[in-house]
Design a protein around this motif. Structure first.
Motif, PDB file in Angstrom:
ATOM      1  N   ALA A   1     -31.888 -84.672   2.243  1.00  0.00           N
ATOM      2  CA  ALA A   1     -32.146 -85.895   1.479  1.00  0.00           C
ATOM      3  C   ALA A   1     -31.647 -87.102   2.260  1.00  0.00           C
ATOM      4  CB  ALA A   1     -31.456 -85.833   0.116  1.00  0.00           C
ATOM      5  N   HIS A   2     -32.013 -88.274   1.799  1.00  0.00           N
ATOM      6  CA  HIS A   2     -31.517 -89.497   2.420  1.00  0.00           C
ATOM      7  C   HIS A   2     -30.009 -89.642   2.178  1.00  0.00           C
ATOM      8  CE1 HIS A   2     -35.831 -90.951   2.345  1.00  0.00           C
ATOM      9  NE2 HIS A   2     -35.446 -91.275   3.562  1.00  0.00           N
ATOM     10  N   PRO A   3     -29.319 -90.304   3.090  1.00  0.00           N
ATOM     11  CA  PRO A   3     -27.866 -90.483   2.932  1.00  0.00           C
ATOM     12  C   PRO A   3     -27.552 -91.578   1.915  1.00  0.00           C
ATOM     13  CG  PRO A   3     -28.598 -91.566   4.936  1.00  0.00           C
ATOM     14  CD  PRO A   3     -29.807 -90.866   4.373  1.00  0.00           C
ATOM     15  N   MET A   4     -27.584 -91.236   0.654  1.00  0.00           N
ATOM     16  CA  MET A   4     -27.369 -92.218  -0.405  1.00  0.00           C
ATOM     17  C   MET A   4     -25.882 -92.542  -0.573  1.00  0.00           C
ATOM     18  SD  MET A   4     -30.505 -92.666  -1.216  1.00  0.00           S
ATOM     19  CE  MET A   4     -30.479 -93.614  -2.734  1.00  0.00           C
TER      20      MET A   4
ATOM     21  N   LEU B   1     -24.653-104.042  -9.113  1.00  0.00           N
ATOM     22  CA  LEU B   1     -24.751-104.810  -7.877  1.00  0.00           C
ATOM     23  C   LEU B   1     -24.081-104.110  -6.692  1.00  0.00           C
ATOM     24  CD1 LEU B   1     -24.176-108.451  -9.191  1.00  0.00           C
ATOM     25  CD2 LEU B   1     -26.322-107.216  -8.827  1.00  0.00           C
ATOM     26  N   SER B   2     -23.412-102.993  -6.927  1.00  0.00           N
ATOM     27  CA  SER B   2     -22.868-102.198  -5.829  1.00  0.00           C
ATOM     28  C   SER B   2     -23.800-101.016  -5.579  1.00  0.00           C
ATOM     29  CB  SER B   2     -21.465-101.697  -6.168  1.00  0.00           C
ATOM     30  OG  SER B   2     -21.526-100.685  -7.170  1.00  0.00           O
ATOM     31  N   PRO B   3     -23.892-100.514  -4.344  1.00  0.00           N
ATOM     32  CA  PRO B   3     -24.804 -99.389  -4.068  1.00  0.00           C
ATOM     33  C   PRO B   3     -24.549 -98.175  -4.965  1.00  0.00           C
ATOM     34  CG  PRO B   3     -24.053-100.351  -2.011  1.00  0.00           C
ATOM     35  CD  PRO B   3     -23.258-101.010  -3.105  1.00  0.00           C
ATOM     36  N   GLU B   4     -23.279 -97.799  -5.132  1.00  0.00           N
ATOM     37  CA  GLU B   4     -22.968 -96.633  -5.965  1.00  0.00           C
ATOM     38  C   GLU B   4     -23.320 -96.892  -7.429  1.00  0.00           C
ATOM     39  OE1 GLU B   4     -20.910 -98.109  -3.918  1.00  0.00           O
ATOM     40  OE2 GLU B   4     -20.080 -96.652  -2.501  1.00  0.00           O
ATOM     41  N   GLY B   5     -22.994 -98.095  -7.907  1.00  0.00           N
ATOM     42  CA  GLY B   5     -23.299 -98.440  -9.296  1.00  0.00           C
ATOM     43  C   GLY B   5     -24.789 -98.518  -9.553  1.00  0.00           C
TER      44      GLY B   5
ATOM     45  N   CYS C   1     -41.011 -96.685   5.152  1.00  0.00           N
ATOM     46  CA  CYS C   1     -40.325 -95.683   5.982  1.00  0.00           C
ATOM     47  C   CYS C   1     -40.028 -96.236   7.371  1.00  0.00           C
ATOM     48  CB  CYS C   1     -41.173 -94.420   6.099  1.00  0.00           C
ATOM     49  SG  CYS C   1     -41.518 -93.600   4.525  1.00  0.00           S
ATOM     50  N   TYR C   2     -40.982 -96.988   7.945  1.00  0.00           N
ATOM     51  CA  TYR C   2     -40.811 -97.523   9.298  1.00  0.00           C
ATOM     52  C   TYR C   2     -39.673 -98.541   9.385  1.00  0.00           C
ATOM     53  CZ  TYR C   2     -45.454 -95.545  10.294  1.00  0.00           C
ATOM     54  OH  TYR C   2     -46.530 -94.708  10.454  1.00  0.00           O
ATOM     55  N   SER C   3     -39.285 -99.120   8.270  1.00  0.00           N
ATOM     56  CA  SER C   3     -38.194-100.091   8.317  1.00  0.00           C
ATOM     57  C   SER C   3     -36.902 -99.451   8.825  1.00  0.00           C
ATOM     58  CB  SER C   3     -37.967-100.719   6.937  1.00  0.00           C
ATOM     59  OG  SER C   3     -37.562 -99.735   5.993  1.00  0.00           O
TER      60      SER C   3
ATOM     61  N   MET D   1     -26.820 -96.984   1.515  1.00  0.00           N
ATOM     62  CA  MET D   1     -28.221 -96.863   1.110  1.00  0.00           C
ATOM     63  C   MET D   1     -28.303 -96.657  -0.392  1.00  0.00           C
ATOM     64  SD  MET D   1     -31.155 -94.272   2.545  1.00  0.00           S
ATOM     65  CE  MET D   1     -32.887 -94.553   2.128  1.00  0.00           C
ATOM     66  N   SER D   2     -29.226 -97.362  -1.031  1.00  0.00           N
ATOM     67  CA  SER D   2     -29.391 -97.252  -2.482  1.00  0.00           C
ATOM     68  C   SER D   2     -30.878 -97.275  -2.816  1.00  0.00           C
ATOM     69  CB  SER D   2     -28.670 -98.402  -3.190  1.00  0.00           C
ATOM     70  OG  SER D   2     -29.270 -99.642  -2.840  1.00  0.00           O
ATOM     71  N   CYS D   3     -31.193 -97.203  -4.084  1.00  0.00           N
ATOM     72  CA  CYS D   3     -32.594 -97.181  -4.525  1.00  0.00           C
ATOM     73  C   CYS D   3     -33.350 -98.428  -4.066  1.00  0.00           C
ATOM     74  CB  CYS D   3     -32.661 -97.075  -6.049  1.00  0.00           C
ATOM     75  SG  CYS D   3     -31.752 -95.672  -6.722  1.00  0.00           S
ATOM     76  N   THR D   4     -32.675 -99.596  -4.085  1.00  0.00           N
ATOM     77  CA  THR D   4     -33.346-100.836  -3.710  1.00  0.00           C
ATOM     78  C   THR D   4     -33.448-101.015  -2.203  1.00  0.00           C
ATOM     79  OG1 THR D   4     -31.245-102.034  -3.978  1.00  0.00           O
ATOM     80  CG2 THR D   4     -32.788-102.064  -5.837  1.00  0.00           C
ATOM     81  N   SER D   5     -32.986-100.028  -1.425  1.00  0.00           N
ATOM     82  CA  SER D   5     -33.275-100.045   0.009  1.00  0.00           C
ATOM     83  C   SER D   5     -34.778 -99.873   0.220  1.00  0.00           C
ATOM     84  CB  SER D   5     -32.513 -98.930   0.729  1.00  0.00           C
ATOM     85  OG  SER D   5     -31.118 -99.101   0.618  1.00  0.00           O
TER      86      SER D   5
END
Length: 309
Positions: A179-182, A154-158, A217-219, A191-195
């Motif tokens: 790359a994207h700023p994960m 439930l955390s972005p890093e996790g 992408c436009y979001s 930012m995470s995968c579920t973004s």
């Protein structure tokens, strides 16, 4: 003799796998029968804790939302441990099995997930059935931890750490120079995968949260949406025509460097410099084609037909 030995070894292995699968089927059938009979314990969690109370993982449940005694939506407000693990039946004394999850699972992912979805089948998980994770027999407990105060996913890093355990190719791309700023890889980013993706499934390709790749992408990249007077066809068609969405070794996450990327469509460009041949010409300086055609995503300038302004 050696060939016979190998055949016997193979036969024994196949038999062992078949026996294991058969035993697992028997356990699952037995547990389904227990659910139908509904022989729940009168003592609830108190009865379970008589044997399992010293287990730290069991005790950790009471620090989690699932073990909360203050919420009517918690399993503890219903049938307590048996809400998820099924009716006790003859578990005590005769050691009749209960439903196990995660690494110790003794039933199929489908049955495990049916337990979770009996409470969690809501708008966020309405597309789970038929999703890629569902077809791949991924269990909720493969990603989520229940007996813990805070579920790491439930955390972005996790979440990124959990997703990349399976999606190793995407993990490699995330660590490329463009790359994207994960979260966890770039300071201050959440930012995470579920973004971009819906882990519980969606009706779009690659389980995207938006209706298309471009809308996803436009979001974030709203300035690229348009409409514009002079459109660049690949941009309106699909961002992935030029960009590698999880990361690239090229600038701006491009799939190839210019001019090779540009010339994959514009092979005959009409320039005096012609196609790049490795010699000194306009294509090898600075940003190549982008030295002049800088507005590659489209232009609203009256003289922008060549995407120069």
């Amino acid at each position: 003799m050696k060939q016979l030995s190998r055949l016997l070894s193979t036969s024994l292995l196949v038999s062992a796998v078949a026996f294991s699968a058969h035993a697992s089927d028997n356990v699952q059938t037995q547990l389904i029968d227990k659910f139908q009979q509904g022989q729940y314990s009168g003592k609830g969690a108190d009865g379970c804790l008589m044997c399992h109370g010293r287990d730290e993982q069991v005790q950790a449940l009471f620090a989690s939302p699932h073990g909360s005694l203050d919420s009517s939506a918690s399993p503890m407000a219903r049938l307590q441990c048996e809400t998820c693990h099924g009716p006790q039946g003859k578990h005590r004394g005769k050691n009749e099995p209960m439903i196990n999850f995660g690494n110790d699972a003794n039933v199929s992912a489908e049955l495990q997930n049916s337990v979770c979805l009996s409470c969690h089948e809501d708008s966020e998980r309405r597309d789970w059935h038929g999703s890629r994770h569902d077809f791949s027999e991924v269990a909720c407990s493969d990603c989520h931890q229940i007996h813990t105060a805070s579920d790491p996913v439930l955390s972005p890093e996790g979440e990124i750490a959990t997703c990349t355990r399976c999606h190793s190719s995407e993990a490699a791309d995330m660590n490329k120079r463009s790359a994207h700023p994960m979260a966890g890889l770039h300071s201050g980013s959440d930012m995470s995968c579920t973004s971009c993706h819906s882990a519980h499934g969606s009706l779009t390709e690659s389980a995207l949260k938006a209706v298309s790749l471009n809308d996803t992408c436009y979001s974030c990249h709203a300035e690229k949406r348009g409409p514009v007077v002079w459109e660049h066809a690949p941009v309106t068609d699909n961002c992935a025509s030029c960009h590698s969405v999880h990361g690239s070794v090229n600038d701006a996450m491009l799939t190839r460097r210019a001019p090779q990327l540009c010339q994959s469509c514009h092979a005959s460009d009409g320039h005096a410099s012609r196609v790049y041949d490795g010699q000194s010409n306009a294509f090898v300086s600075g940003q190549s084609c982008l030295n002049c055609h800088s507005q590659v995503h489209g232009s609203n300038h009256p003289a922008g037909s060549l995407l120069e302004k």
